[in-house]
Design a protein around this motif. Structure first.
Motif, PDB file in Angstrom:
ATOM      1  N   ARG A  70       0.837  -1.215   0.000  1.00 43.73           N
ATOM      2  CA  ARG A  70       0.000   0.000   0.000  1.00 43.73           C
ATOM      3  C   ARG A  70       0.865   1.254   0.000  1.00 43.73           C
ATOM      4  NH1 ARG A  70      -5.503   0.101   1.907  1.00 43.73           N
ATOM      5  NH2 ARG A  70      -4.951   1.862   3.230  1.00 43.73           N
ATOM      6  N   PHE A  71       1.970   1.225   0.763  1.00 40.10           N
ATOM      7  CA  PHE A  71       2.871   2.381   0.780  1.00 40.10           C
ATOM      8  C   PHE A  71       3.431   2.613  -0.620  1.00 40.10           C
ATOM      9  CE2 PHE A  71       6.604   4.910   1.296  1.00 40.10           C
ATOM     10  CZ  PHE A  71       6.390   5.687   2.419  1.00 40.10           C
ATOM     11  N   ALA A  72       3.858   1.539  -1.283  1.00 42.45           N
ATOM     12  CA  ALA A  72       4.425   1.657  -2.630  1.00 42.45           C
ATOM     13  C   ALA A  72       3.409   2.238  -3.608  1.00 42.45           C
ATOM     14  CB  ALA A  72       4.914   0.293  -3.119  1.00 42.45           C
ATOM     15  N   GLU A  73       2.154   1.869  -3.443  1.00 45.28           N
ATOM     16  CA  GLU A  73       1.116   2.314  -4.372  1.00 45.28           C
ATOM     17  C   GLU A  73       0.521   3.673  -4.011  1.00 45.28           C
ATOM     18  OE1 GLU A  73      -3.109   0.684  -6.199  1.00 45.28           O
ATOM     19  OE2 GLU A  73      -1.695  -0.732  -5.309  1.00 45.28           O
ATOM     20  N   HIS A  74       0.305   3.918  -2.702  1.00 47.53           N
ATOM     21  CA  HIS A  74      -0.447   5.113  -2.287  1.00 47.53           C
ATOM     22  C   HIS A  74       0.317   6.090  -1.402  1.00 47.53           C
ATOM     23  CE1 HIS A  74      -4.031   3.211  -3.896  1.00 47.53           C
ATOM     24  NE2 HIS A  74      -3.761   2.134  -3.174  1.00 47.53           N
ATOM     25  N   GLY A  75       1.524   5.733  -0.976  1.00 42.59           N
ATOM     26  CA  GLY A  75       2.261   6.597  -0.069  1.00 42.59           C
ATOM     27  C   GLY A  75       1.839   6.382   1.377  1.00 42.59           C
ATOM     28  N   PRO A  76       2.233   7.266   2.282  1.00 44.25           N
ATOM     29  CA  PRO A  76       2.031   7.049   3.718  1.00 44.25           C
ATOM     30  C   PRO A  76       0.635   7.368   4.258  1.00 44.25           C
ATOM     31  CG  PRO A  76       3.195   9.099   3.356  1.00 44.25           C
ATOM     32  CD  PRO A  76       3.070   8.434   2.004  1.00 44.25           C
ATOM     33  N   GLU A  77      -0.161   8.115   3.540  1.00 43.94           N
ATOM     34  CA  GLU A  77      -1.418   8.610   4.100  1.00 43.94           C
ATOM     35  C   GLU A  77      -2.453   7.535   4.442  1.00 43.94           C
ATOM     36  OE1 GLU A  77       0.119  10.289   1.515  1.00 43.94           O
ATOM     37  OE2 GLU A  77       0.799  11.853   2.867  1.00 43.94           O
ATOM     38  N   PRO A  78      -2.727   6.548   3.593  1.00 43.74           N
ATOM     39  CA  PRO A  78      -3.833   5.631   3.907  1.00 43.74           C
ATOM     40  C   PRO A  78      -3.689   4.885   5.238  1.00 43.74           C
ATOM     41  CG  PRO A  78      -3.150   5.321   1.632  1.00 43.74           C
ATOM     42  CD  PRO A  78      -2.156   6.238   2.278  1.00 43.74           C
ATOM     43  N   ASP A  79      -2.495   4.572   5.645  1.00 41.76           N
ATOM     44  CA  ASP A  79      -2.307   3.768   6.851  1.00 41.76           C
ATOM     45  C   ASP A  79      -1.797   4.550   8.044  1.00 41.76           C
ATOM     46  OD1 ASP A  79      -3.172   1.240   5.814  1.00 41.76           O
ATOM     47  OD2 ASP A  79      -1.336   1.198   4.635  1.00 41.76           O
ATOM     48  N   TRP A  81       1.139   6.368   8.452  1.00 41.40           N
ATOM     49  CA  TRP A  81       2.576   6.289   8.727  1.00 41.40           C
ATOM     50  C   TRP A  81       3.036   7.580   9.394  1.00 41.40           C
ATOM     51  CZ3 TRP A  81       5.805   2.153   7.289  1.00 41.40           C
ATOM     52  CH2 TRP A  81       5.183   1.147   6.538  1.00 41.40           C
ATOM     53  N   GLN A  82       4.007   7.450  10.294  1.00 46.12           N
ATOM     54  CA  GLN A  82       4.577   8.606  10.976  1.00 46.12           C
ATOM     55  C   GLN A  82       5.949   8.905  10.390  1.00 46.12           C
ATOM     56  OE1 GLN A  82       4.611   6.885  14.902  1.00 46.12           O
ATOM     57  NE2 GLN A  82       2.753   7.997  15.471  1.00 46.12           N
TER      58      GLN A  82
END
Length: 102
Positions: A70-79, A81-82
């Motif tokens: 998900r990070f690779a596809e959408h970056g840090p926002e969906p989950d 991430w700090q």
């Protein structure tokens, strides 16, 4: 026996690392993922609490595969991430038992 998810992570160069990360006051914390964005993709470090039983270790590995994707596809926002002071992104894994839906 190593889970399929853990083998996949190891093959990608991201083995699970047993490390005491000092969260004794939060025993439900299983581990964390650290990600750095590099020129040719992502660099990850997967840290787990020492002594996790096989099922929790496998669950963490499956969760990590999903979160890294998900990070690779959408970056840090969906989950959620700090951002760390060293520029890496960090996401903690907390084991939670949810009630049955039925």
């Amino acid at each position: 026996m190593t889970s399929d998810a853990e083998r996949k992570l190891t093959e990608a160069g991201w083995p699970l690392e047993d490390l005491d990360f000092g969260r004794e006051d939060e025993p439900d914390i299983c581990g964390c993922i650290l990600i750095n964005e590099v020129d040719d993709g992502l660099q990850a470090r997967l840290i787990i609490r020492p002594g996790l039983d096989r099922d929790l270790r496998a669950s963490f590995a499956e969760w990590a595969v999903q979160r890294i994707g998900r990070f690779a596809e959408h970056g840090p926002e969906p989950d959620g991430w700090q951002r760390r002071t060293d520029g890496a992104w960090q996401l903690w894994a907390r084991g939670v038992d949810l009630p049955a839906i039925d």
